[in-house]
Motif scaffolding. Structure first.
Motif, PDB file in Angstrom:
ATOM      1  N   THR A 523       0.835  -1.217   0.000  1.00 40.53           N
ATOM      2  CA  THR A 523       0.000   0.000   0.000  1.00 40.53           C
ATOM      3  C   THR A 523       0.863   1.258   0.000  1.00 40.53           C
ATOM      4  OG1 THR A 523      -0.143  -0.210   2.412  1.00 40.53           O
ATOM      5  CG2 THR A 523      -1.973  -1.088   1.103  1.00 40.53           C
ATOM      6  N   SER A 525       0.471   3.888  -1.491  1.00 40.59           N
ATOM      7  CA  SER A 525      -0.319   5.109  -1.652  1.00 40.59           C
ATOM      8  C   SER A 525      -0.580   5.822  -0.329  1.00 40.59           C
ATOM      9  CB  SER A 525      -1.657   4.792  -2.323  1.00 40.59           C
ATOM     10  OG  SER A 525      -2.398   3.866  -1.547  1.00 40.59           O
ATOM     11  N   LYS A 526      -0.536   5.125   0.788  1.00 42.38           N
ATOM     12  CA  LYS A 526      -0.922   5.763   2.051  1.00 42.38           C
ATOM     13  C   LYS A 526       0.234   6.460   2.760  1.00 42.38           C
ATOM     14  CE  LYS A 526      -0.359   1.856   5.270  1.00 42.38           C
ATOM     15  NZ  LYS A 526      -1.063   0.971   6.212  1.00 42.38           N
ATOM     16  N   TYR A 527       1.442   6.347   2.247  1.00 38.98           N
ATOM     17  CA  TYR A 527       2.597   6.938   2.923  1.00 38.98           C
ATOM     18  C   TYR A 527       2.902   8.301   2.301  1.00 38.98           C
ATOM     19  CZ  TYR A 527       3.021   2.253   4.765  1.00 38.98           C
ATOM     20  OH  TYR A 527       2.765   1.059   5.378  1.00 38.98           O
ATOM     21  N   THR A 533       2.270   7.405   9.845  1.00 37.38           N
ATOM     22  CA  THR A 533       3.403   6.935   9.050  1.00 37.38           C
ATOM     23  C   THR A 533       4.729   7.400   9.638  1.00 37.38           C
ATOM     24  OG1 THR A 533       3.525   8.873   7.575  1.00 37.38           O
ATOM     25  CG2 THR A 533       1.982   7.125   6.975  1.00 37.38           C
TER      26      THR A 533
END
Length: 816
Positions: A523, A525-527, A533
């Motif tokens: 994933t 995209s979430k960082y 994070t």
């Protein structure tokens, strides 16, 4: 019938309130002066019962516009007090209630939403020491009003006692940019944004802003003081007191790796990825009609910004000519999509193609020539095998090598997350050419016997280089870039210390930071350098002129000290890595062989008022094997007393919601019995967070509670059967509370308070203590009581104390 619960100031002895032995003035969120009034803080005389009370008519405080009324909630009158004998009947003891904001509170705006509490946390002190200044949030703006503690406007915000200084707003209650001393706004000045702030704990005119705000401060990593005159609202902006960039391993603190150099344990270096066409290319060219996988890296323009694929697909060849990618610094975390029908999406990293690595191996001399930082993408085998729920990967074709340890890897049909058919992780350890242990176990059902195993070639968080020399092991901790604006990071205020050792200002400042803008599979995209994070926990100590840095990925604590000079920038010297120590709470908290590291991402960080303890809330573990650990830790920041096992400790039984004082913490739950045993508030010593809390509060018996079977240890709550009894022992079904210790003068004696609410629906109360403001009086007295009960309760299996000194015999009978 609509119901509510009365205000409760709990933890009072059954036969009357404990006397506070030293009446006088107590600083905090308000100044309480004991001048013959026996009910001043912390000796409140409000209602102490636990009835579920019908609520009468909702008080009239106006509609869209505040009517300025002062009201009292008289619902408590006539109800049984906590002693079980008397009723609450003294209307003079009811607290007054006023309304602060309305639809026209912010000058130049109407019908905007205001929030009490910064980020929803009760930990922050959002008034000055005498409550003449109060903060409220409007979207992302931090607004301040002048609050009247006396006079005809008592209980309300508005025009200061001395009238508005500077350019007065024609309406509204908040300080505007027209109150800036020497400012240039002539009229119609906007409401000022004071940013993410912490009020001084000693000076009623000072607050500290962390990072940038809308008008006065542009640097996203500094701490800057404001001085506000509560008599006129006039404010000045001081010079920065700290800059947390100097404590991060970027720029000068993480020089480029060189061959034949001595690198100690914990050292940081920066590595620039090899470009396409170089001897060791480590990212890809951007080409037309080419497929890319998630995690693949490109640098669209030479020497410019790094992008990674967040959705796989093929290029259509138009993005370069359209100017969609950022070409010059500062880089962004912008999303760029290929034109349909392509599904390919790219996301910026705020950074050029470079990463920070830390040595988690041993002190040694680096290799004499260049080595590979990333393995070239390659398929190792198509017959990989994993047993259900294990992290051991085997292959009969003996395809593994020692140099693969730490590299990012994928294993098909062995997903480590629900809904994923592929396991993405790193190689944790090497046993032999046919067997390695991965950092994450798979979740496949029935085992995997014919998996395709691939080295992805991606610089995932916690992936390592392909070998250095002499025991040096470099692990990736994220991109390296100068932080030049607030869009490039997330931070959570850790708070300020209660002292004046920094030229009249506080000497210690804490913060949590995320600059993690690459992440790991699957994933990516979430960082985006946002909450959940981050891996940097930091405190600046001006007395020592040291930045303390704790890395939540490696568990290594580093101190950066100034080689010459005492200013926060070390302008006459350089920042030197003073020490690096590892914490067992991250490096191997599960005590496994081989060691199972438990890196985590940060939710927030809050420091004690003496600056000696940082309370950490984790948001997610990097490895699922660590999910059984408590998500609450305490960092003891005294470098001289570092201990690998104790300087970072996980809390004994979890903390749910909590507040921190100077040397102690109070937590909703956290008790030995836990939620299901009726215990709902516990007190910890910050220096021994992993120990059983030394004091806990349990649900007090309620008359006519129902016909269910009463719990006997501890007494007073009921076990749920076919119907819920009152009070219910399983507090996770019925109760929660946000706690605050904002008024404590730094002695851990002031009451810790919180609104206990209906956790199930947030609606009307149906169980004891719901919808009450519950306070736990004079914390030092509770600890004294805990010691006394220890003496009379020898051999207790747990410490389960109540606030009634006459109940010691009950707990004396608890078996081991």
């Amino acid at each position: 019938m609509k119901k509510m619960l009365a205000v409760l100031f709990f933890c009072l002895p059954v036969f009357g309130q404990a006397a506070y032995s030293n009446p006088g003035t107590y600083s905090g969120s308000g100044s309480f002066v004991a001048t013959g009034n026996v009910c001043v803080a912390p000796n409140f005389c409000a209602y102490t019962g636990v009835d579920v009370i019908p609520w009468g008519t909702v008080p009239n405080l106006g509609g869209a516009v505040n009517n300025g009324a002062t009201v009292y909630d008289s619902s408590y009158l006539g109800h049984l007090n906590g002693d079980g004998l008397t009723t609450f009947s003294n209307a003079a003891l009811l607290s007054s209630i006023t309304r602060l904001t309305d639809s026209v509170s912010a000058y130049g705006k109407s019908n905007v939403s205001f929030v009490a509490g910064m980020g929803g946390s009760g930990v922050f002190t959002l008034t000055n020491t005498n409550t003449t200044l109060v903060r409220a949030d409007q979207n992302s703006l931090g607004l301040i009003c002048v609050f009247a503690t006396s006079g005809v406007n008592r209980g309300h915000c508005g025009t200061p006692p001395g009238g508005w200084g500077g350019t007065a707003p024609s309406s509204g209650i908040f300080i505007t940019t027209g109150q800036l001393a020497g400012g240039s706004c002539p009229r119609n000045c906007p409401v000022n944004d004071f940013g993410s702030l912490s009020f001084s704990l000693t000076d009623s005119t000072v607050l500290y802003t962390f990072g940038n705000d809308a008008y006065d401060i542009s640097n996203p990593t500094t701490v800057t003081p404001y001085t506000i005159n509560p008599n006129t609202g006039v404010y000045t902006v001081g010079s920065p007191l700290a800059d947390f960039q100097y404590g991060l391993p970027m720029g000068p603190n993480a020089q480029s790796w060189t061959s034949g150099a001595s690198y100690p344990y914990g050292a940081y270096v920066t590595h620039v990825l090899g470009a396409p066409g170089s001897s060791f290319p480590e990212y890809l060219s951007y080409s037309s009609s080419t497929s890319y996988n998630t995690g693949d890296i490109i640098v669209p323009y030479s020497g410019a910004c790094m992008y990674r694929a967040i959705v796989s697909g093929s290029t259509n060849g138009t993005l370069l000519s359209s100017g969609s990618f950022t070409t010059t610094a500062p880089c962004k975390n912008d999303t760029v999509k290929e034109a349909t029908p392509s599904t390919l999406q790219w996301r910026g990293t705020n950074s050029g193609p470079q990463f920070v690595y830390q040595n988690i191996g041993s002190t040694g001399i680096s290799a004499s020539s260049a080595f590979r930082w990333l393995s070239a993408p390659s398929t190792l085998t198509a017959i990989g095998a994993m047993a259900t729920g294990t992290a051991v990967l085997t292959s009969s074709d003996n395809c593994f090598t020692v140099a693969m340890v730490g590299q990012a890897i994928s294993v098909t049909s062995a997903g480590n997350t629900s809904g994923s058919s592929t396991l993405y992780t790193t190689i944790l350890s090497y046993q032999n050419s046919g067997r390695v242990t991965l950092a994450t176990a798979g979740l496949q059902t029935g085992g995997t016997s014919a998996a395709t195993v691939t080295l992805t070639g991606h610089p995932d968080i916690m992936s390592s280089t392909v070998g250095d020399a002499n025991g040096i092991v470099w692990v990736n901790v994220g991109p390296s870039y100068p932080i030049v604006n607030g869009n490039q990071l997330w931070n959570a205020i850790g708070g300020v210390s209660r002292d004046t050792l920094y030229g009249g200002y506080a000497s210690k400042y804490g913060i949590a930071i995320s600059s993690n803008s690459y992440g790991l599979a699957p994933t990516y995209s979430k960082y985006t350098g946002d909450q959940g994070t981050g891996v940097w926990l930091e405190e600046y100590d001006q007395v020592l002129n040291v930045y303390h840095l704790l890395n939540s990925l490696t568990g290594i604590w580093t101190d950066w000290s100034c080689s010459s000079g005492t200013d926060y920038r070390c302008s006459s010297g350089t920042w030197v890595r003073q020490r690096s120590e590892h914490s067992k709470a991250i490096s191997n908290p599960l005590n496994t062989t081989p060691a199972q590291p438990c890196p985590f991402y940060i939710h927030n960080l809050k420091f004690s008022t003496n600056g000696l303890y940082g309370q950490i809330r984790t948001q997610a573990n990097v490895y699922p094997a660590c999910n059984s650990l408590q998500p609450y830790l305490v960092w003891q920041t005294t470098s001289a007393s570092f201990d690998a096992s104790n300087s970072l400790q996980a809390a004994y039984a979890g903390m749910n919601h909590w507040a921190i004082g100077a040397n102690k913490m109070i937590a909703f739950n956290g008790s030995a019995f836990g939620y299901t045993g009726g215990m709902f508030t516990s007190l910890y010593n910050a220096s021994s967070a992993s120990a059983i809390p030394s004091f806990s509060v349990y649900l007090k018996p309620v008359g006519n509670a129902g016909t269910g079977t009463a719990q006997t240890v501890p007494p007073g709550c009921y076990v749920s059967g076919s119907m819920m009894q009152n009070p219910d022992c399983n507090l996770s079904e019925v109760l929660d509370s946000h706690l605050s210790w904002a008024g404590d003068p730094g002695t851990d004696t002031y009451p810790a308070c919180g609104t206990s609410f209906n956790y199930a629906t947030l609606g009307p109360a149906f169980n004891a203590w719901q919808n009450m403001e519950t306070c736990y009086q004079d914390i030092s007295d509770l600890f004294k009581l805990g010691t006394a009960l220890d003496e009379c309760g020898k051999g207790l299996a747990v410490h389960a104390y109540i606030c009634d000194r006459h109940q010691c015999d009950i707990f004396h009978s608890i078996p081991n």
